[in-house]
Enzyme design. Sequence first.
Site, mmCIF file in Angstrom:
data_model
loop_
_atom_site.group_PDB
_atom_site.id
_atom_site.type_symbol
_atom_site.label_atom_id
_atom_site.label_comp_id
_atom_site.label_asym_id
_atom_site.label_seq_id
_atom_site.Cartn_x
_atom_site.Cartn_y
_atom_site.Cartn_z
ATOM 1 N N ASP A 67 0.872 -1.175 0.000
ATOM 2 C CA ASP A 67 0.000 0.000 0.000
ATOM 3 C C ASP A 67 0.913 1.229 0.000
ATOM 4 O O ASP A 67 2.095 1.120 0.326
ATOM 5 C CB ASP A 67 -0.869 -0.041 1.270
ATOM 6 N N ASP A 106 -0.320 5.073 0.842
ATOM 7 C CA ASP A 106 -0.639 6.080 1.857
ATOM 8 C C ASP A 106 -0.669 5.464 3.247
ATOM 9 O O ASP A 106 -1.439 4.541 3.513
ATOM 10 C CB ASP A 106 -1.997 6.726 1.545
ATOM 11 N N GLY A 143 -10.139 7.119 -1.218
ATOM 12 C CA GLY A 143 -10.267 7.798 -2.515
ATOM 13 C C GLY A 143 -10.644 9.255 -2.306
ATOM 14 O O GLY A 143 -11.578 9.567 -1.565
ATOM 15 N N GLY A 144 -9.929 10.137 -2.949
ATOM 16 C CA GLY A 144 -10.128 11.567 -2.736
ATOM 17 C C GLY A 144 -11.479 12.079 -3.213
ATOM 18 O O GLY A 144 -12.141 12.861 -2.505
ATOM 19 N N LYS A 170 -6.381 19.248 -6.214
ATOM 20 C CA LYS A 170 -5.766 18.612 -5.034
ATOM 21 C C LYS A 170 -4.571 17.743 -5.450
ATOM 22 O O LYS A 170 -3.516 17.771 -4.798
ATOM 23 C CB LYS A 170 -6.834 17.790 -4.288
ATOM 24 N N THR A 214 -2.897 0.471 -4.371
ATOM 25 C CA THR A 214 -3.324 1.640 -3.607
ATOM 26 C C THR A 214 -4.567 2.273 -4.206
ATOM 27 O O THR A 214 -4.835 2.105 -5.395
ATOM 28 C CB THR A 214 -2.180 2.684 -3.576
ATOM 29 N N THR A 215 -5.287 3.017 -3.388
ATOM 30 C CA THR A 215 -6.429 3.756 -3.938
ATOM 31 C C THR A 215 -6.027 5.144 -4.421
ATOM 32 O O THR A 215 -6.823 5.845 -5.031
ATOM 33 C CB THR A 215 -7.553 3.938 -2.896
ATOM 34 N N ASN A 227 0.224 10.540 -7.889
ATOM 35 C CA ASN A 227 0.711 10.688 -6.507
ATOM 36 C C ASN A 227 1.777 9.642 -6.197
ATOM 37 O O ASN A 227 2.769 9.928 -5.522
ATOM 38 C CB ASN A 227 -0.431 10.520 -5.503
ATOM 39 N N ASP A 247 -1.649 -0.320 6.347
ATOM 40 C CA ASP A 247 -1.609 0.505 7.561
ATOM 41 C C ASP A 247 -2.980 0.740 8.171
ATOM 42 O O ASP A 247 -3.051 1.381 9.231
ATOM 43 C CB ASP A 247 -1.004 1.881 7.245
HETATM 44 C C1 XBP Z 1 -5.495 5.989 0.651
HETATM 45 C C2 XBP Z 1 -6.573 6.912 0.360
HETATM 46 C C3 XBP Z 1 -6.401 7.915 -0.709
HETATM 47 C C4 XBP Z 1 -5.711 9.170 -0.396
HETATM 48 C C5 XBP Z 1 -6.012 10.215 -1.455
HETATM 49 O O1 XBP Z 1 -6.029 4.733 1.066
HETATM 50 O O2 XBP Z 1 -7.620 6.826 0.922
HETATM 51 O O3 XBP Z 1 -7.681 8.287 -1.050
HETATM 52 O O4 XBP Z 1 -6.143 9.642 0.853
HETATM 53 O O5 XBP Z 1 -5.748 9.807 -2.736
HETATM 54 P P1 XBP Z 1 -5.117 3.418 1.024
HETATM 55 P P2 XBP Z 1 -6.553 10.460 -3.983
HETATM 56 O O6 XBP Z 1 -3.812 3.778 1.677
HETATM 57 O O7 XBP Z 1 -5.870 2.414 1.843
HETATM 58 O O8 XBP Z 1 -4.936 2.987 -0.405
HETATM 59 O O9 XBP Z 1 -7.000 11.823 -3.558
HETATM 60 O O10 XBP Z 1 -5.555 10.503 -5.086
HETATM 61 O O11 XBP Z 1 -7.727 9.576 -4.283
HETATM 62 MG MG MG Z 2 -3.003 3.084 3.476
#
Ligand code: XBP
Ligand code: MG
Length: 253
Positions: A11, A13, A54-55, A87, A124-125, A130, A185
Amino acid sequence: MASELQALIFDVDGTLADTERDGHRVAFNAAFKEAVLDWVWSEALYGELLAVTGGKERIRFYLEKFNTEFEKPVQFDEFVAALHAAKTRHFVEMMGRGEIPLRPGVERLIREARAAGLRLAIATTTTPANVEALVSSTLGSDALQWFEVIAAGDIVPAKKPAPDIYEYTLEKMGLAADQCIAFEDSLNGILSSQGAGLKTVITVNGYTCHDDFTGAVVVLDQMGEPDAPCRVLQGDIDMRYLDLAAVSSLFQA
Ligand code: XBP
Ligand code: MG
């Protein structure tokens, strides 16, 4: 007979780097300001908004649950998409300035796995731009090639906690779940990885330390370094830091 470990799937983030509080949240707020919206996502509010991954999905969730007075523009989908694009631009710029480092032990483990011939992937989402910005600002632009699959963002319609992004990654790699191990995480992250049948190592952060990680092979405060040990929060293993030998024994256990 148990399969041999073939690949590590990460993952991004919260796992590779602590991007949420000082990265994504700040970038969202910059985009809101630029669009002359009076929305400000505090650290505490953002913790609640993280319930949705997801943002774009998170912006919608905010308006549904925390800012119901806001009068949505007629072209609402376009409005959300434009806000999210801004963003992403802010986030990529922040990564370009090197504002967010990798978490302790991440680079060491990735390099060790590469040297041992293990395969690497990302699930990752977050938006692909990014991931590219974070990986190249921390490990160098060549490092993007180290990951044979970078599964990110809208590539699957159902984001975590759905298992789709991990299933997609496994399919692209031609591997079965019992040949890989995932690094996550958060609750949404482990629901996704375990939903795809993957053993999962957890490193928590400030937003996720109280999540339910039942079924994780281990829960650590961080991967740790030889001179900065990790703490085992859940799991029956004694370790100073997470190296490949520890990952392999957790995988086999
Ligand atoms: C990560 C997220 C993402 C980021 C933002 O989740 O939830 O949405 O916060 O990314 P994970 P975007 O670590 O479980 O994959 O704004 O590009 O969607
Ligand atoms: Mg994460």
